[in-house]
Design an enzyme around this catalytic site. Sequence first.
Site, PDB file in Angstrom:
ATOM      1  N   SER A 135       0.862  -1.185   0.000  1.00 57.50           N
ATOM      2  CA  SER A 135       0.000   0.000   0.000  1.00 57.50           C
ATOM      3  C   SER A 135       0.896   1.231   0.000  1.00 57.50           C
ATOM      4  O   SER A 135       2.028   1.177   0.495  1.00 57.50           O
ATOM      5  CB  SER A 135      -0.868   0.004   1.256  1.00 57.50           C
ATOM      6  OG  SER A 135      -1.430   1.274   1.462  1.00 57.50           O
TER       7      SER A 135
ATOM      8  N   TYR B 294      -1.372  -0.859  10.385  1.00 61.92           N
ATOM      9  CA  TYR B 294      -1.595  -1.159   8.966  1.00 61.92           C
ATOM     10  C   TYR B 294      -0.404  -0.681   8.136  1.00 61.92           C
ATOM     11  O   TYR B 294       0.170  -1.445   7.350  1.00 61.92           O
ATOM     12  CB  TYR B 294      -2.886  -0.473   8.500  1.00 61.92           C
ATOM     13  CG  TYR B 294      -3.173  -0.648   7.023  1.00 61.92           C
ATOM     14  CD1 TYR B 294      -3.590  -1.875   6.525  1.00 61.92           C
ATOM     15  CD2 TYR B 294      -3.008   0.413   6.128  1.00 61.92           C
ATOM     16  CE1 TYR B 294      -3.846  -2.042   5.168  1.00 61.92           C
ATOM     17  CE2 TYR B 294      -3.269   0.254   4.780  1.00 61.92           C
ATOM     18  CZ  TYR B 294      -3.683  -0.973   4.296  1.00 61.92           C
ATOM     19  OH  TYR B 294      -3.923  -1.141   2.953  1.00 61.92           O
TER      20      TYR B 294
END
Length: 319
Positions: free
Chosen positions: A195, A208
Amino acid sequence: MESFNVVETLQPAERALFWVGALITASLALWLLYKIITGFRIWVLGNGDLLSPKLGKWAVVTGATDGIGKSYAEELARRGFSMMLISRSQEKLDDVAKSLESAYNVETKTIAVDYGQADIYPKIEKGLAGLEIGVLVNNVGISYSYPEFFLHIPDLENFITTMINVNITSVCQMTRLVLPRMEARAKGVILNISSASGMFPVPMLTIYSSTKAFVDFFSRGLQAEYKCKGIIIQSVLPFFVATKMTKIRKPTLDKPTPERYVAAELTTVGLQDQTNGYFPHAVMGWVTTVVAPIKLVLCLGLRMNKAQRGGYLRRRKLR
Ligand SMILES: NC(=O)c1ccc[n+]([C@@H]2O[C@H](COP(=O)([O-])OP(=O)(O)OC[C@H]3O[C@@H](n4cnc5c(N)ncnc54)[C@H](OP(=O)(O)O)[C@@H]3O)[C@@H](O)[C@H]2O)c1
């Protein structure tokens, strides 16, 4: 007495400065030309035909029933791969498998597992036994339901374990299961979906963001190890894509549909070891990591996520 001529004395220095300036300008022009040519090669010409069943009959996609993973599954099936789909819900897996079989006339198999659990890999190993796997897409991933300060995350102990199992352990273990047969055939492609939040720390999505930084490092290290053995391992770092995870309903140029994102990403395979996968995201990646100072990126990230947290808690009336 000889008179001191300033102009004549400075002439050699002026000439030297001229050549330094010319050299810097020429280097910048060459660098810019190189960037334009490589950018054209990646984002305009692309490498669209690389992913075909010549790599191996089967493609495996984790988290294949929704969002980005479902789009990878559709695109790879369209290219003629037989599809192994892995997700939690057997019902959703059956739906996706059926739709791929009828749309693209390909063979499909499914494995229903929860990547939040660490003891699922013998089941996956059994399901993958004997398959000639050309492509593995390590896509499964989870994020926060809303941005939150580390110590305020509900059920923090389980949250940490689950996020590490889904976002990190799955990538390492799936690679452990698939890579040996790719190495033996000296071909194969592994796409690890990291990401953009793995490119810099994202406050209030800290776990995350950190797991995605791991995926990026893992991919790049492994690519260095296995490139000479004919295997492509790519780290994919998207910014926002309109999926269930991001709750973005209206796609825009910078927040594309998963179909649009995946179509663009697949043209970069073999051209970039680390990619944002989609031209507007590549520009955003350049701005956030090269142009903007990291302190500013952290500060804006914190401010944005604090505002999102406030909005979420107000809506849920949890304050
Ligand atoms: N969307 C974005 O903006 C964005 C940006 C950067 C990176 N990413 C990354 O891209 C990947 C896909 O994201 P997405 O937005 O497409 O997510 P999504 O729409 O939420 O889809 C996630 C998929 O994973 C499956 N899944 C979730 N938890 C699972 C678990 N514990 N075990 C097995 N399967 C599970 C889901 O199916 P079931 O619920 O049926 O199991 C679904 O098929 C993730 O790794 C994410 O971090 C996304």
